[in-house]
Design a protein around this motif. Structure first.
Motif, PDB file in Angstrom:
ATOM      1  N   GLY A  51      48.680  43.049  45.918  1.00 42.63           N
ATOM      2  CA  GLY A  51      48.090  43.259  44.606  1.00 42.63           C
ATOM      3  C   GLY A  51      47.139  44.437  44.596  1.00 42.63           C
ATOM      4  N   GLY A  52      47.331  45.356  43.666  1.00 44.33           N
ATOM      5  CA  GLY A  52      46.444  46.503  43.537  1.00 44.33           C
ATOM      6  C   GLY A  52      45.282  46.219  42.600  1.00 44.33           C
ATOM      7  N   TRP A  53      44.646  47.292  42.124  1.00 41.39           N
ATOM      8  CA  TRP A  53      43.453  47.189  41.284  1.00 41.39           C
ATOM      9  C   TRP A  53      43.716  47.907  39.957  1.00 41.39           C
ATOM     10  CZ3 TRP A  53      39.472  44.147  42.649  1.00 41.39           C
ATOM     11  CH2 TRP A  53      38.296  44.197  41.877  1.00 41.39           C
ATOM     12  N   ALA A  54      43.229  47.322  38.868  1.00 49.58           N
ATOM     13  CA  ALA A  54      43.413  47.920  37.542  1.00 49.58           C
ATOM     14  C   ALA A  54      42.062  48.140  36.884  1.00 49.58           C
ATOM     15  CB  ALA A  54      44.280  47.014  36.672  1.00 49.58           C
ATOM     16  N   ILE A  55      41.787  49.383  36.513  1.00 51.08           N
ATOM     17  CA  ILE A  55      40.537  49.751  35.855  1.00 51.08           C
ATOM     18  C   ILE A  55      40.815  50.001  34.375  1.00 51.08           C
ATOM     19  CG2 ILE A  55      38.739  51.525  35.708  1.00 51.08           C
ATOM     20  CD1 ILE A  55      39.019  51.912  38.709  1.00 51.08           C
ATOM     21  N   PRO A  56      40.032  49.409  33.480  1.00 52.02           N
ATOM     22  CA  PRO A  56      40.301  49.596  32.050  1.00 52.02           C
ATOM     23  C   PRO A  56      40.026  51.022  31.585  1.00 52.02           C
ATOM     24  CG  PRO A  56      38.251  48.386  32.373  1.00 52.02           C
ATOM     25  CD  PRO A  56      38.888  48.509  33.722  1.00 52.02           C
ATOM     26  N   TRP A  98      40.209  40.237  32.850  1.00 49.26           N
ATOM     27  CA  TRP A  98      41.582  39.744  32.901  1.00 49.26           C
ATOM     28  C   TRP A  98      42.161  39.592  31.489  1.00 49.26           C
ATOM     29  CZ3 TRP A  98      42.505  35.234  30.294  1.00 49.26           C
ATOM     30  CH2 TRP A  98      41.425  34.383  30.080  1.00 49.26           C
ATOM     31  N   ILE A  99      41.282  39.431  30.509  1.00 50.75           N
ATOM     32  CA  ILE A  99      41.729  39.323  29.119  1.00 50.75           C
ATOM     33  C   ILE A  99      42.590  40.521  28.730  1.00 50.75           C
ATOM     34  CG2 ILE A  99      40.925  39.385  26.711  1.00 50.75           C
ATOM     35  CD1 ILE A  99      40.406  36.701  27.827  1.00 50.75           C
ATOM     36  N   VAL A 100      42.253  41.689  29.252  1.00 49.84           N
ATOM     37  CA  VAL A 100      43.003  42.911  28.933  1.00 49.84           C
ATOM     38  C   VAL A 100      43.828  43.383  30.123  1.00 49.84           C
ATOM     39  CG1 VAL A 100      41.526  43.690  27.063  1.00 49.84           C
ATOM     40  CG2 VAL A 100      40.901  44.265  29.410  1.00 49.84           C
ATOM     41  N   GLY A 101      44.153  42.453  31.035  1.00 50.71           N
ATOM     42  CA  GLY A 101      45.047  42.763  32.136  1.00 50.71           C
ATOM     43  C   GLY A 101      44.459  43.626  33.228  1.00 50.71           C
ATOM     44  N   CYS A 102      43.130  43.587  33.395  1.00 49.80           N
ATOM     45  CA  CYS A 102      42.478  44.422  34.404  1.00 49.80           C
ATOM     46  C   CYS A 102      41.801  43.561  35.471  1.00 49.80           C
ATOM     47  CB  CYS A 102      41.467  45.350  33.740  1.00 49.80           C
ATOM     48  SG  CYS A 102      42.236  46.595  32.684  1.00 49.80           S
ATOM     49  N   SER A 103      41.434  44.199  36.555  1.00 50.34           N
ATOM     50  CA  SER A 103      40.746  43.503  37.640  1.00 50.34           C
ATOM     51  C   SER A 103      39.340  43.134  37.195  1.00 50.34           C
ATOM     52  CB  SER A 103      40.698  44.391  38.886  1.00 50.34           C
ATOM     53  OG  SER A 103      42.019  44.761  39.274  1.00 50.34           O
ATOM     54  N   TYR A 104      38.903  41.934  37.526  1.00 47.87           N
ATOM     55  CA  TYR A 104      37.657  41.400  36.993  1.00 47.87           C
ATOM     56  C   TYR A 104      36.692  41.011  38.113  1.00 47.87           C
ATOM     57  CZ  TYR A 104      40.261  37.129  38.084  1.00 47.87           C
ATOM     58  OH  TYR A 104      41.000  36.176  38.722  1.00 47.87           O
ATOM     59  N   ARG A 105      35.428  40.836  37.736  1.00 46.13           N
ATOM     60  CA  ARG A 105      34.415  40.423  38.698  1.00 46.13           C
ATOM     61  C   ARG A 105      34.786  39.060  39.287  1.00 46.13           C
ATOM     62  NH1 ARG A 105      29.074  42.098  38.951  1.00 46.13           N
ATOM     63  NH2 ARG A 105      29.117  42.807  36.778  1.00 46.13           N
ATOM     64  N   GLY A 106      34.765  38.978  40.596  1.00 46.76           N
ATOM     65  CA  GLY A 106      35.170  37.757  41.288  1.00 46.76           C
ATOM     66  C   GLY A 106      36.368  37.989  42.187  1.00 46.76           C
ATOM     67  N   LEU A 107      37.139  39.044  41.924  1.00 40.64           N
ATOM     68  CA  LEU A 107      38.240  39.398  42.811  1.00 40.64           C
ATOM     69  C   LEU A 107      37.694  40.142  44.029  1.00 40.64           C
ATOM     70  CD1 LEU A 107      40.968  40.680  40.312  1.00 40.64           C
ATOM     71  CD2 LEU A 107      40.845  38.454  41.436  1.00 40.64           C
ATOM     72  N   PRO A 108      38.346  40.005  45.185  1.00 41.14           N
ATOM     73  CA  PRO A 108      37.857  40.697  46.387  1.00 41.14           C
ATOM     74  C   PRO A 108      37.996  42.201  46.270  1.00 41.14           C
ATOM     75  CG  PRO A 108      39.986  39.669  46.795  1.00 41.14           C
ATOM     76  CD  PRO A 108      39.530  39.183  45.452  1.00 41.14           C
ATOM     77  N   ARG A 109      36.989  42.915  46.759  1.00 42.17           N
ATOM     78  CA  ARG A 109      37.013  44.375  46.733  1.00 42.17           C
ATOM     79  C   ARG A 109      37.417  44.961  48.082  1.00 42.17           C
ATOM     80  NH1 ARG A 109      35.292  47.115  42.293  1.00 42.17           N
ATOM     81  NH2 ARG A 109      36.603  48.630  43.369  1.00 42.17           N
TER      82      ARG A 109
END
Length: 314
Positions: A117-122, A139-150
């Motif tokens: 899984g990659g990373w998505a920036i709005p 995640w509402i707009v299909g992007c990576s959110y706070r709480g996912l591992p960096r």
């Protein structure tokens, strides 16, 4: 299980409304530090869009979704048509950065890795970052959110707009499940979550890992930065989670969500409360999202229970 071999890119499209960003994404694929071995675009039941793609990009391989309308059917059609050992999936409104495919492919050098899984920036509208979508709710707009591992580590599931699978693992698992996920503008989801869980249930020894350095810029349209969309998307997410829990079991289907609801969201509410008027709106959005998603989940679960009782009675 083999390590990384060939690596292709699959993009699923359904509307000409995204032509500009879709074209930008396709252009970006020609400038990758690791060139894709093949690029396939699947058109979801839109003959006019398919004709335009073939006319304006004659070198591009364009195929039709031969399955049910929706993202799952399109992804399955593309997976069946491709020959690459690894398939990277790219949304039609996400533009990959130059090293996206290279970074996404690297973990497959380990034979046990079946998905990354990659990373998505709005990429926000010109109005700027909305208070209604704090980092916890991206995640509402299909992007990576706070709480996912960096950092690179094992995860339960990938994020749909920037992900890669071993093609054979997808085929062996039966592909993406129809009836889950987005159909047109209906904001359902979780089809990649359900597939990841199913793959792990079939083969517990395989690994699904994150690659947060594999970045795409995900366009956020103006209609998705409103309270109305927040509530509609949250409700749909609850319905989707109920279906995933029914298909793969609540233990696996809700494992990450429990941690998110207990740790990430409360911390986000407190952070917002301390952040003035804008922060208060963000806190309110988090609470509204949690309540609405929970309501959608309970409604979806009740509907499933009702169908089961009806089947038993019949």
């Amino acid at each position: 299980m083999p390590s990384l071999g060939s690596c292709g890119v699959l993009m699923c499209v359904y509307t000409e409304e995204r032509w500009t960003v879709m074209s930008e994404a396709l252009d970006a694929l020609t400038q990758q530090t690791r060139s894709p071995d093949e690029v396939v675009v699947v058109v979801d039941h839109n003959a006019a869009l398919a004709a335009r793609l073939r006319s304006e990009r004659p070198s591009l391989r364009v195929i039709a979704n031969e399955g049910a309308r929706g993202l799952s059917g399109a992804r399955n059609s593309g997976t069946a048509a491709m020959t690459s050992d690894v398939i990277a999936f790219l949304d039609d409104d996400a533009v990959p950065r130059p090293d996206w495919l290279e970074r996404l492919a690297e973990p497959f050098e380990e034979a046990a890795v079946v998905a990354v899984g990659g990373w998505a920036i709005p990429r926000w509208p010109t109005s700027g970052v909305p208070a209604v979508l704090p980092d916890e709710l991206l995640w509402i707009v299909g992007c990576s959110y706070r709480g996912l591992p960096r950092d690179r580590r094992e995860i339960r599931n990938v994020i749909g707009c920037s992900m890669a699978f071993r093609r054979q693992a997808v085929l062996d698992a039966g592909g993406f499940t129809d009836g889950i996920g987005r159909v047109g503008k209906t904001p359902l989801g979780c089809e990649e979550t359900e597939l990841c869980i199913r793959i792990r249930q079939r083969q517990p020894s395989v690994r699904i890992v994150s690659a947060p350095d594999a970045v795409v810029d995900h366009l956020v349209s103006p209609d998705r930065v409103t309270w109305a969309y927040l509530l509609r998307r949250s409700w749909a997410e609850g319905l989707s989670k109920a279906l995933v829990a029914r298909l793969v079991g609540a233990s696996d289907g809700l494992s990450s969500e429990r941690t998110y609801a207990r740790r990430v969201l409360p911390a986000g509410v407190l952070r917002g409360v301390a952040g003035g008027r804008r922060g208060l709106e963000s806190s309110a959005a988090i609470v509204a999202c949690l309540v609405t998603t929970t309501a959608g989940y309970l409604c979806g679960s009740a509907a499933t229970a009702g169908r089961r009782r009806g089947q038993r009675a019949a």
